[in-house]
Design an enzyme around this catalytic site. Structure first.
Site, PDB file in Angstrom:
ATOM      1  N   ILE A  64       0.859  -1.186   0.000  1.00 53.88           N
ATOM      2  CA  ILE A  64       0.000   0.000   0.000  1.00 53.88           C
ATOM      3  C   ILE A  64       0.904   1.249   0.000  1.00 53.88           C
ATOM      4  O   ILE A  64       1.024   1.949   1.001  1.00 53.88           O
ATOM      5  CB  ILE A  64      -0.967   0.010   1.204  1.00 53.88           C
ATOM      6  CG1 ILE A  64      -1.706  -1.330   1.315  1.00 53.88           C
ATOM      7  CG2 ILE A  64      -1.974   1.156   1.063  1.00 53.88           C
ATOM      8  CD1 ILE A  64      -2.549  -1.484   2.563  1.00 53.88           C
ATOM      9  N   PRO A  65       1.567   1.506  -1.136  1.00 51.34           N
ATOM     10  CA  PRO A  65       2.406   2.703  -1.215  1.00 51.34           C
ATOM     11  C   PRO A  65       1.541   3.956  -1.102  1.00 51.34           C
ATOM     12  O   PRO A  65       0.364   3.939  -1.496  1.00 51.34           O
ATOM     13  CB  PRO A  65       3.054   2.613  -2.602  1.00 51.34           C
ATOM     14  CG  PRO A  65       2.527   1.400  -3.253  1.00 51.34           C
ATOM     15  CD  PRO A  65       1.518   0.759  -2.369  1.00 51.34           C
ATOM     16  N   HIS A  66       2.110   5.016  -0.584  1.00 50.80           N
ATOM     17  CA  HIS A  66       1.344   6.243  -0.447  1.00 50.80           C
ATOM     18  C   HIS A  66       2.258   7.451  -0.418  1.00 50.80           C
ATOM     19  O   HIS A  66       3.436   7.342  -0.098  1.00 50.80           O
ATOM     20  CB  HIS A  66       0.451   6.212   0.796  1.00 50.80           C
ATOM     21  CG  HIS A  66       1.143   5.758   2.031  1.00 50.80           C
ATOM     22  ND1 HIS A  66       1.381   4.434   2.319  1.00 50.80           N
ATOM     23  CD2 HIS A  66       1.666   6.451   3.065  1.00 50.80           C
ATOM     24  CE1 HIS A  66       2.013   4.337   3.479  1.00 50.80           C
ATOM     25  NE2 HIS A  66       2.198   5.551   3.947  1.00 50.80           N
ATOM     26  N   ALA A  67       1.668   8.593  -0.779  1.00 48.62           N
ATOM     27  CA  ALA A  67       2.429   9.844  -0.817  1.00 48.62           C
ATOM     28  C   ALA A  67       1.465  11.017  -0.703  1.00 48.62           C
ATOM     29  O   ALA A  67       0.285  10.899  -1.025  1.00 48.62           O
ATOM     30  CB  ALA A  67       3.213   9.949  -2.127  1.00 48.62           C
ATOM     31  N   LEU A 102      -2.137   5.097  -2.423  1.00 45.63           N
ATOM     32  CA  LEU A 102      -2.942   6.243  -2.009  1.00 45.63           C
ATOM     33  C   LEU A 102      -2.158   7.530  -2.199  1.00 45.63           C
ATOM     34  O   LEU A 102      -0.955   7.585  -1.916  1.00 45.63           O
ATOM     35  CB  LEU A 102      -3.331   6.120  -0.540  1.00 45.63           C
ATOM     36  CG  LEU A 102      -4.327   5.033  -0.185  1.00 45.63           C
ATOM     37  CD1 LEU A 102      -4.554   5.001   1.319  1.00 45.63           C
ATOM     38  CD2 LEU A 102      -5.640   5.233  -0.917  1.00 45.63           C
TER      39      LEU A 102
END
Length: 156
Positions: A64-67, A102
Site C-alpha cells: 500500500i504505497p502512499h504519498a 494512495l
C-alpha cells in the site's frame, strides 16, 4: 468514506510488467498522472521517498504505497496488479503483486490515515486477494474493491 470514493475505474491497471520496486512505483505514478492529472515526477518522488522510510509491503503479496502531493484535492487511490510479483521488502519477505496506492493532499488531515487503515483491513481478506488475482478486467477489480467489506478484527 468508501473505497469507491477513492478509486476511479480509470485508476485500475492489470497485467503490469515490472522488474523491480522502482519500476512498479513508476507505473503507479503514471496511472495516477493519467487518472487524476497529478504530476508524474512528483508522484514518483513522493512514493520513492515514502518507501525509503520503510517498505509499504504489508504481506501476503500486498503493498500500500502512499504519498502526499500538491496536485490532489482529496485522497485518491490507484490499483495495480503485476503479472509477476516483485521483491518489495514486505514484512513477510514475500514478493508483491497487488498494490493499492494512495495519494493525499500535502495538507491532508487524518482522512488519509483512515483510508490506509481501511484498505489494509480489506486487503487482509484471503478471498478478496484471490478474487483480485483472478479478475479478468479492470472493471471487475473496481467492482470488487468498491463492494468489498472490511474484515472485522477478531478477538483473540
Amino acid at each position: 468514506m468508501t473505497i469507491g470514493d477513492l478509486l476511479d475505474s480509470s485508476a485500475v491497471t492489470l497485467r503490469v510488467s515490472a522488474a523491480n520496486k522502482r519500476q512498479v512505483l513508476g507505473v503507479i505514478a503514471d496511472v495516477a498522472g493519467r487518472a487524476f492529472g497529478v504530476d508524474v515526477d512528483e508522484a514518483l518522488e513522493g512514493l520513492v521517498e515514502r518507501e525509503a522510510a520503510g517498505s509499504t509491503g504489508v504481506g501476503q503479496g500486498v503493498a500500500i504505497p502512499h504519498a502526499r502531493l500538491s496536485g490532489v484535492d482529496r485522497v485518491r487511490a490507484v490499483f495495480v496488479r503485476l503479472e509477476t510479483p516483485v521483491a518489495f521488502g514486505a514484512v513477510d519477505d514475500k514478493p508483491v503483486d497487488l498494490l493499492v496506492a494512495l495519494f493525499a493532499p500535502k495538507d491532508a488531515d487524518s482522512t488519509h490515515l483512515r483510508a490506509l487503515a481501511r484498505i489494509s483491513r480489506m486487503m487482509r481478506q484471503p478471498e478478496l486477494r484471490e478474487q483480485l488475482r483472478k479478475a479478468r478486467s479492470a472493471d471487475a477489480v473496481h467492482v470488487m474493491l468498491t463492494h468489498a467489506q472490511e474484515s472485522k478484527p477478531t478477538a483473540a
